[in-house]
Design an enzyme around this catalytic site. Structure first.
Site, PDB file in Angstrom:
ATOM      1  N   TYR A 227     -11.646   5.614   3.580  1.00 16.44           N
ATOM      2  CA  TYR A 227     -12.642   5.139   4.543  1.00 16.44           C
ATOM      3  C   TYR A 227     -12.214   5.578   5.936  1.00 16.44           C
ATOM      4  CZ  TYR A 227      -9.041   1.602   4.714  1.00 16.44           C
ATOM      5  OH  TYR A 227      -7.829   0.990   4.794  1.00 16.44           O
TER       6      TYR A 227
ATOM      7  N   THR B  41       0.847  -1.180   0.000  1.00 16.75           N
ATOM      8  CA  THR B  41       0.000   0.000   0.000  1.00 16.75           C
ATOM      9  C   THR B  41       0.891   1.242   0.000  1.00 16.75           C
ATOM     10  OG1 THR B  41      -1.888   1.033   1.078  1.00 16.75           O
ATOM     11  CG2 THR B  41      -0.336  -0.078   2.540  1.00 16.75           C
TER      12      THR B  41
ATOM     13  N   GLY C  50     -14.929   3.890   1.160  1.00 16.65           N
ATOM     14  CA  GLY C  50     -14.267   2.781   0.483  1.00 16.65           C
ATOM     15  C   GLY C  50     -14.045   1.533   1.312  1.00 16.65           C
TER      16      GLY C  50
ATOM     17  N   GLY D 110      -9.043  13.472  -8.581  1.00 19.52           N
ATOM     18  CA  GLY D 110      -7.719  12.977  -8.203  1.00 19.52           C
ATOM     19  C   GLY D 110      -7.085  12.179  -9.316  1.00 19.52           C
ATOM     20  N   ALA D 111      -5.765  12.272  -9.413  1.00 20.96           N
ATOM     21  CA  ALA D 111      -5.050  11.614 -10.516  1.00 20.96           C
ATOM     22  C   ALA D 111      -3.783  10.939 -10.006  1.00 20.96           C
ATOM     23  CB  ALA D 111      -4.722  12.639 -11.610  1.00 20.96           C
TER      24      ALA D 111
ATOM     25  N   ASP E 180      -7.184  -3.314  -6.921  1.00 23.23           N
ATOM     26  CA  ASP E 180      -7.988  -2.154  -6.500  1.00 23.23           C
ATOM     27  C   ASP E 180      -9.177  -1.931  -7.433  1.00 23.23           C
ATOM     28  OD1 ASP E 180      -6.525  -1.497  -4.258  1.00 23.23           O
ATOM     29  OD2 ASP E 180      -5.238  -0.064  -5.293  1.00 23.23           O
TER      30      ASP E 180
ATOM     31  N   LYS F  40       3.246   1.149  -4.074  1.00 23.88           N
ATOM     32  CA  LYS F  40       2.629   0.436  -5.201  1.00 23.88           C
ATOM     33  C   LYS F  40       3.450   0.524  -6.490  1.00 23.88           C
ATOM     34  CE  LYS F  40      -2.031   0.691  -3.348  1.00 23.88           C
ATOM     35  NZ  LYS F  40      -3.425   1.067  -3.535  1.00 23.88           N
TER      36      LYS F  40
HETATM   37  P1  NAP Z   1      -1.769   9.517  -4.354  1.00 18.43           P
HETATM   38  O1  NAP Z   1      -1.150   8.735  -5.463  1.00 18.43           O
HETATM   39  O2  NAP Z   1      -0.909  10.153  -3.340  1.00 18.43           O
HETATM   40  O3  NAP Z   1      -2.685  10.650  -5.072  1.00 18.43           O
HETATM   41  C1  NAP Z   1      -3.322  11.603  -4.295  1.00 18.43           C
HETATM   42  C2  NAP Z   1      -4.229  12.474  -5.151  1.00 18.43           C
HETATM   43  O4  NAP Z   1      -4.956  13.315  -4.247  1.00 18.43           O
HETATM   44  C3  NAP Z   1      -3.515  13.391  -6.136  1.00 18.43           C
HETATM   45  O5  NAP Z   1      -4.312  13.494  -7.304  1.00 18.43           O
HETATM   46  C4  NAP Z   1      -3.488  14.740  -5.396  1.00 18.43           C
HETATM   47  O6  NAP Z   1      -3.503  15.866  -6.250  1.00 18.43           O
HETATM   48  C5  NAP Z   1      -4.804  14.687  -4.661  1.00 18.43           C
HETATM   49  N1  NAP Z   1      -4.869  15.492  -3.440  1.00 18.43           N
HETATM   50  C6  NAP Z   1      -4.174  15.317  -2.288  1.00 18.43           C
HETATM   51  N2  NAP Z   1      -4.564  16.226  -1.368  1.00 18.43           N
HETATM   52  C7  NAP Z   1      -5.516  17.008  -1.965  1.00 18.43           C
HETATM   53  C8  NAP Z   1      -6.306  18.104  -1.514  1.00 18.43           C
HETATM   54  N3  NAP Z   1      -6.183  18.606  -0.278  1.00 18.43           N
HETATM   55  N4  NAP Z   1      -7.212  18.646  -2.381  1.00 18.43           N
HETATM   56  C9  NAP Z   1      -7.348  18.152  -3.631  1.00 18.43           C
HETATM   57  N5  NAP Z   1      -6.617  17.098  -4.106  1.00 18.43           N
HETATM   58  C10 NAP Z   1      -5.715  16.542  -3.268  1.00 18.43           C
HETATM   59  O7  NAP Z   1      -2.825   8.629  -3.524  1.00 18.43           O
HETATM   60  P2  NAP Z   1      -3.588   7.326  -4.053  1.00 18.43           P
HETATM   61  O8  NAP Z   1      -2.765   6.115  -3.822  1.00 18.43           O
HETATM   62  O9  NAP Z   1      -4.092   7.591  -5.427  1.00 18.43           O
HETATM   63  O10 NAP Z   1      -4.816   7.222  -2.998  1.00 18.43           O
HETATM   64  C11 NAP Z   1      -5.904   8.148  -3.061  1.00 18.43           C
HETATM   65  C12 NAP Z   1      -6.966   7.750  -2.023  1.00 18.43           C
HETATM   66  O11 NAP Z   1      -7.527   6.483  -2.330  1.00 18.43           O
HETATM   67  C13 NAP Z   1      -6.425   7.638  -0.600  1.00 18.43           C
HETATM   68  O12 NAP Z   1      -7.357   8.220   0.285  1.00 18.43           O
HETATM   69  C14 NAP Z   1      -6.355   6.134  -0.370  1.00 18.43           C
HETATM   70  O13 NAP Z   1      -6.487   5.806   1.010  1.00 18.43           O
HETATM   71  C15 NAP Z   1      -7.557   5.671  -1.166  1.00 18.43           C
HETATM   72  N6  NAP Z   1      -7.506   4.241  -1.576  1.00 18.43           N
HETATM   73  C16 NAP Z   1      -8.436   3.382  -1.046  1.00 18.43           C
HETATM   74  C17 NAP Z   1      -8.442   2.046  -1.421  1.00 18.43           C
HETATM   75  C18 NAP Z   1      -9.486   1.109  -0.831  1.00 18.43           C
HETATM   76  O14 NAP Z   1      -9.312  -0.117  -0.913  1.00 18.43           O
HETATM   77  N7  NAP Z   1     -10.585   1.619  -0.279  1.00 18.43           N
HETATM   78  C19 NAP Z   1      -7.498   1.549  -2.326  1.00 18.43           C
HETATM   79  C20 NAP Z   1      -6.569   2.442  -2.865  1.00 18.43           C
HETATM   80  C21 NAP Z   1      -6.578   3.793  -2.478  1.00 18.43           C
HETATM   81  P3  NAP Z   1      -2.144  16.419  -6.946  1.00 18.43           P
HETATM   82  O15 NAP Z   1      -1.876  15.515  -8.101  1.00 18.43           O
HETATM   83  O16 NAP Z   1      -2.494  17.798  -7.357  1.00 18.43           O
HETATM   84  O17 NAP Z   1      -1.087  16.347  -5.878  1.00 18.43           O
END
Ligand code: NAP
Length: 297
Positions: A233, A77, A255, A143-144, A118, A81
């Site tokens: 979540y 995680t 989630g 988000g990206a 995922d 990843k």
């Molecule tokens: P990541 O690669 O770090 O990407 C984070 C994203 O959030 C980026 O697009 C970032 O924008 C944006 N962001 C961060 N803070 C922000 C804010 N204050 N306002 C607006 N945008 C913001 O993270 P990730 O791995 O994709 O994970 C994203 C979420 O999915 C997390 O909460 C994680 O816990 C969740 N998740 C859950 C599961 C599940 O099984 N339920 C599985 C996977 C992930 P910038 O590009 O502009 O920095």
């Protein structure tokens, strides 16, 4: 006498048990050991699943040591990843498309397979548990990051009418849209381009919920009878789940279901058995509501 016999049986069982783990940083909050223990009990599988604090700079050494000691599979995680994607000797289609791996599995020939569960985890929660219609839907992903990449290909296979990615840094959304162009005309934008648009399903894949924040979302963004889904979540409704409820969502959920469903797919890859997810989601949901009501218990 009985106690002694139980101890002997437990020791023998754990010495023969196949070993699995989740690596991440931070990892203390992880529900994965609990979920896999419930899956193992339910399906009668003899395995041990632990959580291990692994910062990015020690990932390769920790994974090498885990598999050298006989470990059979890992979940990876945040923030591992992409490193896991590089570590794997071969990749599933989902992992190749996502450029991220959340599940590593030891193959019979000793090589390491990288997969990403995922996306299928989210789909199973949306379709099987929540009964959301994806074909023909207008979908917005906020988000990206890695999670957006992981869920995109499975969502596109459901043939939505349109899919837009909005991100604080629009160039990151555009890079993902460019990568997926051969599959689907994904649109990319910043939050400033959202007013005037409306979507049947809005998925929050930002990390903003982790600090109880929200991206700037205009009123009218959610179509009538729409769904809001936060990948994050928590014990209490996240800022995005609350936004969905305040903006007329028919369903606004976090989630937890995806977490259990992606774990079930990893369990299937490792053990060839499909655990029933509904009882595990129900149990974890009840536990977190009780923890929220009794925070000091
Ligand atoms: P990541 O690669 O770090 O990407 C984070 C994203 O959030 C980026 O697009 C970032 O924008 C944006 N962001 C961060 N803070 C922000 C804010 N204050 N306002 C607006 N945008 C913001 O993270 P990730 O791995 O994709 O994970 C994203 C979420 O999915 C997390 O909460 C994680 O816990 C969740 N998740 C859950 C599961 C599940 O099984 N339920 C599985 C996977 C992930 P910038 O590009 O502009 O920095």
């Amino acid at each position: 006498m009985n106690e002694n016999r139980t101890t002997l049986v437990d020791t023998a069982t754990s010495s023969q048990a196949d070993r699995y783990a989740v690596f991440g940083h931070p990892i203390g909050h992880s529900k994965s050991p609990r979920i896999h223990k419930l899956f193992a009990e339910q399906t009668g599988q003899n395995l041990v699943y632990t959580a291990q604090e692994v910062p990015a700079d020690t990932f390769k050494a920790a994974a090498d040591a885990f598999f050298a000691a006989g470990g059979k599979g890992l979940n990876c995680t945040v923030p591992l990843k992409e490193l896991a994607w590089n570590y794997a000797n071969s990749l599933s289609e989902a992992a190749a498309a996502a450029k991220a791996v959340n599940t590593l599995a030891l193959a019979a020939d000793g090589s390491i397979l990288g997969d990403n569960t995922d996306g299928i985890g989210l789909l199973n929660d949306l379709i099987a548990n929540l009964r959301i219609e994806l074909p023909g839907a207008a979908i917005l992903i906020l988000g990206a990051g890695g999670a957006c990449r992981g869920i995109l290909a499975p969502l596109l296979k459901q043939k939505p009418a349109s899919l837009v990615i909005a991100n604080r840094t629009p160039a990151r959304a555009q890079a993902i849209a460019d990568d997926f162009k051969p599959l689907f005309p994904v649109e990319a934008c910043g939050y400033g381009a959202l007013p005037g648009q409306s979507f049947n399903l809005i998925i929050n894949a930002t990390a903003a919920s982790l600090s109880d924040e929200l991206p700037p979302l205009p009123a009218g963004l959610l179509a009538a009878n729409g769904t809001c889904y936060d990948l994050a979540y928590a014990n209490r409704p996240t800022a995005f789940v609350r936004w969905g409820l305040a903006n007329g969502a028919a369903k606004s959920v976090d989630g937890l279901g995806m977490l259990v469903e992606q774990a079930a797919e990893a369990f299937y890859i490792w053990r060839g058995r499909r655990p029933a997810t509904a009882p595990v989601i129900g149990l974890l949901d009840a536990e977190r509501q009780s923890a929220d009501r009794n925070p000091d218990a």
